[in-house]
Design a protein around this motif. Structure first.
Motif, short mmCIF file in Angstrom:
data_model
loop_
_atom_site.label_atom_id
_atom_site.label_comp_id
_atom_site.label_asym_id
_atom_site.label_seq_id
_atom_site.Cartn_x
_atom_site.Cartn_y
_atom_site.Cartn_z
N VAL A 63 0.98 -1.15 0.18
CA VAL A 63 -0.22 0.09 -0.03
C VAL A 63 0.88 1.40 0.11
O VAL A 63 2.00 1.32 0.46
CB VAL A 63 -1.00 0.12 1.26
N ILE A 64 0.30 2.28 -0.65
CA ILE A 64 1.06 3.55 -0.32
C ILE A 64 0.61 4.13 1.26
O ILE A 64 -0.29 3.74 1.82
CB ILE A 64 0.60 4.77 -1.35
N LEU A 65 1.59 4.92 1.46
CA LEU A 65 1.62 5.10 2.95
C LEU A 65 0.26 5.84 3.54
O LEU A 65 -0.30 5.37 4.50
CB LEU A 65 2.69 6.06 3.30
N ILE A 66 -0.35 6.74 2.86
CA ILE A 66 -1.62 7.51 3.30
C ILE A 66 -2.80 6.49 3.54
O ILE A 66 -3.63 6.49 4.25
CB ILE A 66 -1.89 8.74 2.51
N ASP A 122 10.34 7.82 10.29
CA ASP A 122 9.29 8.47 9.33
C ASP A 122 9.46 7.94 8.04
O ASP A 122 10.57 8.37 7.33
CB ASP A 122 9.59 9.91 9.53
N LEU A 123 9.00 7.18 7.56
CA LEU A 123 9.14 6.51 6.13
C LEU A 123 8.17 7.46 5.14
O LEU A 123 6.94 7.45 5.63
CB LEU A 123 8.58 5.11 6.11
N THR A 124 8.67 7.85 4.10
CA THR A 124 7.94 8.64 3.35
C THR A 124 7.69 8.24 1.66
O THR A 124 8.92 7.71 1.21
CB THR A 124 8.81 10.13 3.02
N ASP A 125 6.83 8.45 1.29
CA ASP A 125 6.49 8.09 -0.11
C ASP A 125 5.79 9.44 -0.96
O ASP A 125 5.50 10.37 -0.15
CB ASP A 125 5.95 7.06 -0.57
N ARG A 126 5.24 9.21 -2.09
CA ARG A 126 4.92 10.34 -2.60
C ARG A 126 3.50 10.73 -2.25
O ARG A 126 3.06 11.91 -2.36
CB ARG A 126 4.37 9.90 -4.44
N SER A 127 2.94 10.03 -1.37
CA SER A 127 1.57 10.36 -0.88
C SER A 127 1.75 10.91 0.67
O SER A 127 0.77 11.58 1.10
CB SER A 127 0.71 9.14 -0.61
N GLY A 128 2.75 10.80 1.38
CA GLY A 128 2.82 11.42 3.04
C GLY A 128 3.93 10.61 3.67
O GLY A 128 4.86 10.18 2.92
N VAL A 129 3.66 10.41 4.92
CA VAL A 129 4.51 9.95 5.76
C VAL A 129 3.90 8.99 6.84
O VAL A 129 2.70 9.37 7.02
CB VAL A 129 5.55 11.02 6.49
#
Length: 109
Positions: free
Chosen positions: A9-12, A41-48
């Protein structure tokens, strides 16, 4: 090994999977070491999203490293909720971590 039951899944969207296993991909934007427990704090294009690991699981992981994290989503204790971020009510308890891209030592912190 990743199975069909695991959720990539993407983070958000991680907050939708409370008490379920997920697989997250992202880069480390922040690391906080409290001795026996470490927070990333893991970050991707959607958030953290906050990832929690016991001592040793995040050894040699530096900020800006790219990771794949397998873990279980859980609600944060009420006193630890971060209302400033969309995923602030949950955290992911890391079970497995794979470094996909190791960051070099940053000249400044």
């Amino acid at each position: 090994m990743i199975s069909e039951k695991d959720k990539n899944v993407i983070l958000i969207y991680a907050r939708r999977y409370n008490l379920e296993k997920v697989i997250l991909f992202g880069w480390v934007s922040r690391r906080r070491d409290h001795g026996k427990i470490v927070f990333l704090d893991l970050t991707d294009r959607s958030g953290v999203v906050q990832v929690v690991g016991k001592e040793g699981i995040f050894d040699d992981i530096k900020p800006q490293s790219v990771l794949m994290v397998e873990g279980v989503v859980r609600e944060r204790p009420e006193a630890m909720v971060n209302a400033k971020i969309e995923t602030g009510k949950i955290e992911v308890i890391a079970e497995k971590v794979r470094v996909l891209g190791k960051a070099q030592e940053l000249p400044l912190e």
